[in-house]
Enzyme design. Structure first.
Site, PDB file in Angstrom:
ATOM      1  N   CYS A 141     -15.011  29.265  -1.749  1.00 31.46           N
ATOM      2  CA  CYS A 141     -14.417  27.933  -2.030  1.00 31.46           C
ATOM      3  C   CYS A 141     -12.755  27.589  -2.493  1.00 31.46           C
ATOM      4  O   CYS A 141     -12.695  26.450  -3.160  1.00 31.46           O
ATOM      5  CB  CYS A 141     -15.331  27.016  -3.079  1.00 31.46           C
ATOM      6  SG  CYS A 141     -16.785  26.939  -2.520  1.00 31.46           S
TER       7      CYS A 141
ATOM      8  N   ARG B 179     -10.723  21.007   0.149  1.00 28.55           N
ATOM      9  CA  ARG B 179     -10.442  20.499   1.359  1.00 28.55           C
ATOM     10  C   ARG B 179     -10.130  19.119   1.343  1.00 28.55           C
ATOM     11  O   ARG B 179      -8.928  18.696   1.904  1.00 28.55           O
ATOM     12  CB  ARG B 179     -11.452  20.805   2.480  1.00 28.55           C
ATOM     13  CG  ARG B 179     -11.072  20.087   3.723  1.00 28.55           C
ATOM     14  CD  ARG B 179     -12.249  20.277   4.592  1.00 28.55           C
ATOM     15  NE  ARG B 179     -13.568  19.693   4.188  1.00 28.55           N
ATOM     16  CZ  ARG B 179     -13.821  18.221   4.321  1.00 28.55           C
ATOM     17  NH1 ARG B 179     -12.834  17.572   5.212  1.00 28.55           N
ATOM     18  NH2 ARG B 179     -14.799  17.729   4.177  1.00 28.55           N
TER      19      ARG B 179
ATOM     20  N   LYS C  79     -22.743  23.715   5.219  1.00 29.12           N
ATOM     21  CA  LYS C  79     -21.363  23.930   4.616  1.00 29.12           C
ATOM     22  C   LYS C  79     -21.564  24.652   3.450  1.00 29.12           C
ATOM     23  O   LYS C  79     -20.334  25.012   2.875  1.00 29.12           O
ATOM     24  CB  LYS C  79     -20.665  22.730   4.786  1.00 29.12           C
ATOM     25  CG  LYS C  79     -21.315  21.793   3.712  1.00 29.12           C
ATOM     26  CD  LYS C  79     -20.694  20.529   3.677  1.00 29.12           C
ATOM     27  CE  LYS C  79     -21.334  19.155   2.702  1.00 29.12           C
ATOM     28  NZ  LYS C  79     -21.258  19.572   1.456  1.00 29.12           N
TER      29      LYS C  79
ATOM     30  N   ARG D 113     -22.784  10.448  -7.721  1.00 30.15           N
ATOM     31  CA  ARG D 113     -21.335  10.167  -7.249  1.00 30.15           C
ATOM     32  C   ARG D 113     -21.154   8.663  -7.022  1.00 30.15           C
ATOM     33  O   ARG D 113     -20.190   7.924  -7.263  1.00 30.15           O
ATOM     34  CB  ARG D 113     -20.993  10.834  -6.024  1.00 30.15           C
ATOM     35  CG  ARG D 113     -20.883  12.351  -6.349  1.00 30.15           C
ATOM     36  CD  ARG D 113     -20.436  13.160  -5.340  1.00 30.15           C
ATOM     37  NE  ARG D 113     -20.771  14.529  -5.596  1.00 30.15           N
ATOM     38  CZ  ARG D 113     -20.313  15.577  -4.691  1.00 30.15           C
ATOM     39  NH1 ARG D 113     -19.262  15.377  -4.040  1.00 30.15           N
ATOM     40  NH2 ARG D 113     -20.584  16.865  -5.264  1.00 30.15           N
TER      41      ARG D 113
END
Length: 307
Positions: A244, A133, A85, A157
């Site tokens: 992107c 997205r 990806k 994260r």
């Protein structure tokens, strides 16, 4: 099989290294080679160094591959292991995605101490995500939610979530599984509602197209069904936007010799969405993806991608 040291290029994150090690293990098993036949070469990319703004503002997906591809073209590495990806749709001359490992679970994972699902988050909750997205799909489902930029590797994260910097985040389930971090997942998002990123869950291996020895090395570990799926998805993405800058989801599935593709494009604020589906034979994967992209482009209209 191999008479020389096989050099595998990778980024230095825990996930990138796990993917490189999985590739090495599969090559060792396929060719009965010892670990000493391989060298894992860690290469720091521009994308790893930029943490203060979205990649769409800094140059797009190529920021995670540029330095690695330069090392391959210079002959410093023989192959590179990537999260598919993260790969641009156009690669440098002489390089190609020449093998794919069997694809992992493609779904997005919802992580939160505040709610069981995205829809159950309290009004005005803060969700961290650096993916356009995911941001657009969150806003379409829950316009009241505040979405903030959320860069860093998986561990960073997770730490930010634990510290309460955000109420929830979304991450690729495949990456969490590869690192043994599934216990952090609160729930999984169904692909019917939350279409994944093109290539999500697939490890792609890049090499020089004229390197016959490396191509032969990779052949036994290549998964053909994953390639069919990625061929369709990447052809779809190439028609719409290879970087992107646009919220795009795409997913191909394979049953026997049949391929089914679904694609979706959204406005960044989630206010408008267009979807498409196509199916055909796996041998026509590239054509199916390209035709889906062209049809969706027409459906969205000439101003959609520009605005």
């Amino acid at each position: 099989m191999a008479s020389k040291l096989i050099r595998i290029g990778t980024r230095g994150s825990a996930l990138a290294l796990a993917q490189a090690h999985e590739t090495r293990s599969r090559l060792m098993a396929a060719h009965d080679l010892p670990e000493e036949a391989f060298e894992i070469v860690v290469i720091k990319t521009s994308g790893d160094q930029i943490q203060d703004r979205p990649l769409s503002e800094a140059g797009g997906k190529g920021l995670f591959t540029k330095e690695i591809e330069e090392a391959m073209l210079d002959g410093r590495i023989d192959l590179a292991v990537h999260s598919s990806k993260d790969m641009p749709t156009v690669l440098p001359d002489g390089l190609g995605l020449t093998a794919f490992l069997p694809r992992e679970d493609v779904r997005d994972a919802f992580l939160s101490p505040k709610a069981r699902t995205l829809t159950e988050l309290p009004h005005g909750a803060v969700v961290g995500s650096s993916s356009l997205r995911r941001q657009a799909m969150i806003k379409r489902l829950r316009p009241d939610i505040e979405v903030v930029m959320y860069r860093g590797n998986l561990q960073t994260r997770l730490k930010k979530l634990e510290e309460g910097q955000v109420d929830a985040t979304l991450l690729a389930y495949a990456g969490l599984r590869r690192l043994g971090l599934e216990e952090h997942v609160t729930s999984l998002l169904d692909t019917d509602d939350f279409l994944p990123a093109v290539g999500q869950g697939a490890i792609g291996i890049e090499s020089r197209l004229d390197d016959a020895e490396t191509l032969a090395l990779l052949a036994p570990i290549h998964d053909a069904d994953t390639q069919f799926r990625l061929d369709a998805e990447r052809a779809f993405l190439a028609v719409l936007d290879g970087s992107c800058r646009t919220p795009i989801g795409g997913l191909a599935t394979v049953e026997g010799d049949k391929l089914h593709f679904r694609g979706k494009i959204l406005k960044p604020d989630g206010s408008e969405v267009h979807e498409i589906s196509r199916e055909g034979f796996t041998s026509d994967a590239l054509l199916i993806g390209r035709e889906a992209g062209l049809a969706l482009k027409d459906l969205a209209g000439p101003n959609f991608l520009a605005g």
